[in-house]
Design a protein around this motif. Structure first.
Motif, mmCIF file in Angstrom:
data_model
loop_
_atom_site.group_PDB
_atom_site.id
_atom_site.type_symbol
_atom_site.label_atom_id
_atom_site.label_comp_id
_atom_site.label_asym_id
_atom_site.label_seq_id
_atom_site.Cartn_x
_atom_site.Cartn_y
_atom_site.Cartn_z
ATOM 1 N N LEU A 114 0.824 -1.205 0.000
ATOM 2 C CA LEU A 114 0.000 0.000 0.000
ATOM 3 C C LEU A 114 0.860 1.258 0.000
ATOM 4 O O LEU A 114 0.633 2.190 -0.789
ATOM 5 N N VAL A 115 1.857 1.290 0.885
ATOM 6 C CA VAL A 115 2.717 2.473 0.987
ATOM 7 C C VAL A 115 3.504 2.679 -0.306
ATOM 8 O O VAL A 115 3.538 3.785 -0.867
ATOM 9 N N ASP A 116 4.128 1.618 -0.801
ATOM 10 C CA ASP A 116 5.002 1.758 -1.970
ATOM 11 C C ASP A 116 4.231 2.186 -3.218
ATOM 12 O O ASP A 116 4.726 2.975 -4.029
ATOM 13 N N SER A 117 3.006 1.680 -3.365
ATOM 14 C CA SER A 117 2.240 1.978 -4.572
ATOM 15 C C SER A 117 1.580 3.352 -4.525
ATOM 16 O O SER A 117 1.419 4.002 -5.561
ATOM 17 N N GLN A 118 1.217 3.809 -3.337
ATOM 18 C CA GLN A 118 0.475 5.070 -3.253
ATOM 19 C C GLN A 118 1.332 6.249 -2.796
ATOM 20 O O GLN A 118 1.005 7.401 -3.094
ATOM 21 N N PHE A 119 2.411 5.978 -2.068
ATOM 22 C CA PHE A 119 3.275 7.059 -1.587
ATOM 23 C C PHE A 119 4.731 6.702 -1.863
ATOM 24 O O PHE A 119 5.497 6.358 -0.962
ATOM 25 N N PRO A 120 5.148 6.772 -3.132
ATOM 26 C CA PRO A 120 6.502 6.346 -3.511
ATOM 27 C C PRO A 120 7.602 7.138 -2.801
ATOM 28 O O PRO A 120 8.730 6.647 -2.687
ATOM 29 N N GLN A 121 7.289 8.342 -2.304
ATOM 30 C CA GLN A 121 8.305 9.129 -1.581
ATOM 31 C C GLN A 121 8.729 8.446 -0.284
ATOM 32 O O GLN A 121 9.778 8.762 0.285
ATOM 33 N N TRP A 122 7.907 7.494 0.209
ATOM 34 C CA TRP A 122 8.224 6.786 1.447
ATOM 35 C C TRP A 122 8.543 5.311 1.196
ATOM 36 O O TRP A 122 8.676 4.535 2.143
ATOM 37 N N ALA A 123 8.682 4.927 -0.069
ATOM 38 C CA ALA A 123 8.866 3.518 -0.408
ATOM 39 C C ALA A 123 10.147 2.927 0.174
ATOM 40 O O ALA A 123 10.208 1.734 0.482
ATOM 41 N N GLY A 124 11.190 3.731 0.346
ATOM 42 C CA GLY A 124 12.454 3.201 0.842
ATOM 43 C C GLY A 124 12.570 3.168 2.356
ATOM 44 O O GLY A 124 13.583 2.685 2.896
ATOM 45 N N LEU A 125 11.543 3.634 3.080
ATOM 46 C CA LEU A 125 11.642 3.690 4.531
ATOM 47 C C LEU A 125 11.368 2.324 5.157
ATOM 48 O O LEU A 125 10.493 1.585 4.695
ATOM 49 N N PRO A 126 12.080 1.970 6.212
ATOM 50 C CA PRO A 126 11.816 0.696 6.883
ATOM 51 C C PRO A 126 10.422 0.677 7.489
ATOM 52 O O PRO A 126 9.880 1.716 7.888
ATOM 53 N N LEU A 127 9.858 -0.526 7.583
ATOM 54 C CA LEU A 127 8.490 -0.706 8.060
ATOM 55 C C LEU A 127 8.468 -1.844 9.070
ATOM 56 O O LEU A 127 9.025 -2.918 8.814
ATOM 57 N N GLU A 128 7.818 -1.622 10.210
ATOM 58 C CA GLU A 128 7.721 -2.683 11.209
ATOM 59 C C GLU A 128 6.427 -2.545 12.003
ATOM 60 O O GLU A 128 5.950 -1.429 12.240
ATOM 61 N N PRO A 129 5.824 -3.678 12.405
ATOM 62 C CA PRO A 129 4.584 -3.612 13.178
ATOM 63 C C PRO A 129 4.830 -3.061 14.571
ATOM 64 O O PRO A 129 5.904 -3.218 15.139
ATOM 65 N N VAL A 130 3.805 -2.408 15.109
ATOM 66 C CA VAL A 130 3.862 -1.846 16.460
ATOM 67 C C VAL A 130 2.819 -2.548 17.312
ATOM 68 O O VAL A 130 1.641 -2.615 16.939
ATOM 69 N N GLY A 131 3.234 -3.088 18.445
ATOM 70 C CA GLY A 131 2.288 -3.729 19.355
ATOM 71 C C GLY A 131 1.561 -2.686 20.171
ATOM 72 O O GLY A 131 1.951 -2.364 21.288
ATOM 73 N N SER A 132 0.477 -2.149 19.626
ATOM 74 C CA SER A 132 -0.228 -1.034 20.272
ATOM 75 C C SER A 132 -1.150 -1.487 21.386
ATOM 76 O O SER A 132 -1.509 -0.703 22.259
#
Length: 301
Positions: free
Chosen positions: A18-36
């Motif tokens: 979702l992020v890479d396809s819709q917001f390519p400016q953030w495609a290279g940022l690391p992504l990790e789940p948060v235990g909220s």
């Protein structure tokens, strides 16, 4: 991530897509789940400054956009940070609802029984709730929009609360729970409404390493409602020896205090009933709140 069969299944592969396809400016940022620890949204950290928030339920039309407008209106009136929506993602076949990218807020979720500065946190929470109550904006959406709007709004919670008590026989003191609930249910309400967050659970609070409140999250159900809606921290989080200070700082009358206690009990009973066999963390949080309410009921606090 999915807690019940009727919730959306969300994983890091979906969020990355979702992020890479819709917001390519953030495609290279690391992504990790948060235990909220929340039951309504999945949270993923995106880089060091952003987070991605996706509803675990089927969101209504324009829910994310309404929340964005609400947050921007409320922020100037509040003494701590609240979320800011940086971007709104569009629905896809894989995720058929809007989703959002937020500015990352620093802090950790407070844990009952392990608060670094419980007195200071109680003061901070009272300041936040007090500031919220003083807000006077022309747009006044109701809190908990599904709750029946009556002079006695807790009546709409009665059937589900009694059902939960009956189904928890053997796990809790059902006689004490019923007596506490009926005392709260009988507490009068004059119909006065103020702005309330309505979901001040520990999972929606962030504190500093010194134990002071730094941010409040999740304003989806905030709006105008019974002031009792924002007394959740008294039993879900704060120890009994600082509960009175929280109450005094907010100048809470006896009837409102009883209604707040009843709302906590009802919510915790229903959570325990739903998650006692499937989610130990949620169940333990609910047991803690129930125990605090029943102890307070015996002491008439």
């Amino acid at each position: 991530m999915s807690l019940r069969a009727d919730q959306a299944t969300i994983d890091i592969r979906l969020v990355r897509e979702l992020v890479d396809s819709q917001f390519p400016q953030w495609a290279g940022l690391p992504l990790e789940p948060v235990g909220s620890g929340g039951m309504c949204n999945a949270i993923y950290r995106l880089g060091s400054d952003l987070s991605v928030r996706l509803s675990l339920w089927s969101p209504g039309v324009d829910v994310v956009r309404r929340e964005q407008a609400k947050l921007s209106s409320l922020a100037p009136f509040l003494p701590v940070a609240i979320p800011s929506v940086e971007a709104i993602g569009s629905p896809t076949d894989a995720f058929p609802g809007e989703w959002s990218v937020h500015r990352w807020l620093t802090g950790t979720h407070p844990t009952p029984g392990a608060l670094v500065d419980p007195h200071g946190l109680a003061i901070d929470l009272a300041a936040f709730v007090g500031a919220f109550r003083r807000i006077d904006l022309p747009d006044r959406p109701p809190a908990y929009q599904g709750e029946r709007r009556t002079r006695a709004p807790m009546d709409s919670m009665d059937s589900s609360t009694r059902e939960a008590i009956g189904q928890l026989d053997g796990l809790i003191d059902t006689r004490a729970a019923l007596a506490s609930w009926e005392e709260s249910l009988a507490a009068p309400y004059d119909g006065c409404e103020v702005w309330v967050h309505s979901d001040l659970m520990p999972s929606n609070l962030l504190v500093s390493t010194e134990g002071r409140l730094t941010a409040v999250l999740d304003f989806e159900t905030s709006g105008r409602g019974d002031p009792a809606c924002d007394l959740f921290p008294a039993w879900y989080l704060l120890p009994a020896n600082v509960r009175g200070g929280f109450r005094a700082a907010l100048d809470v009358d006896h009837a409102t205090w009883l209604r707040g206690r009843g709302r906590v009990l009802s919510q915790a009973l229903i959570v325990l009933r739903h998650f006692k066999d499937t989610n130990p963390a949620y169940a333990n949080n609910a047991r803690h709140a129930i125990g605090q309410v029943l102890a307070a009921s015996r002491c008439r606090l």
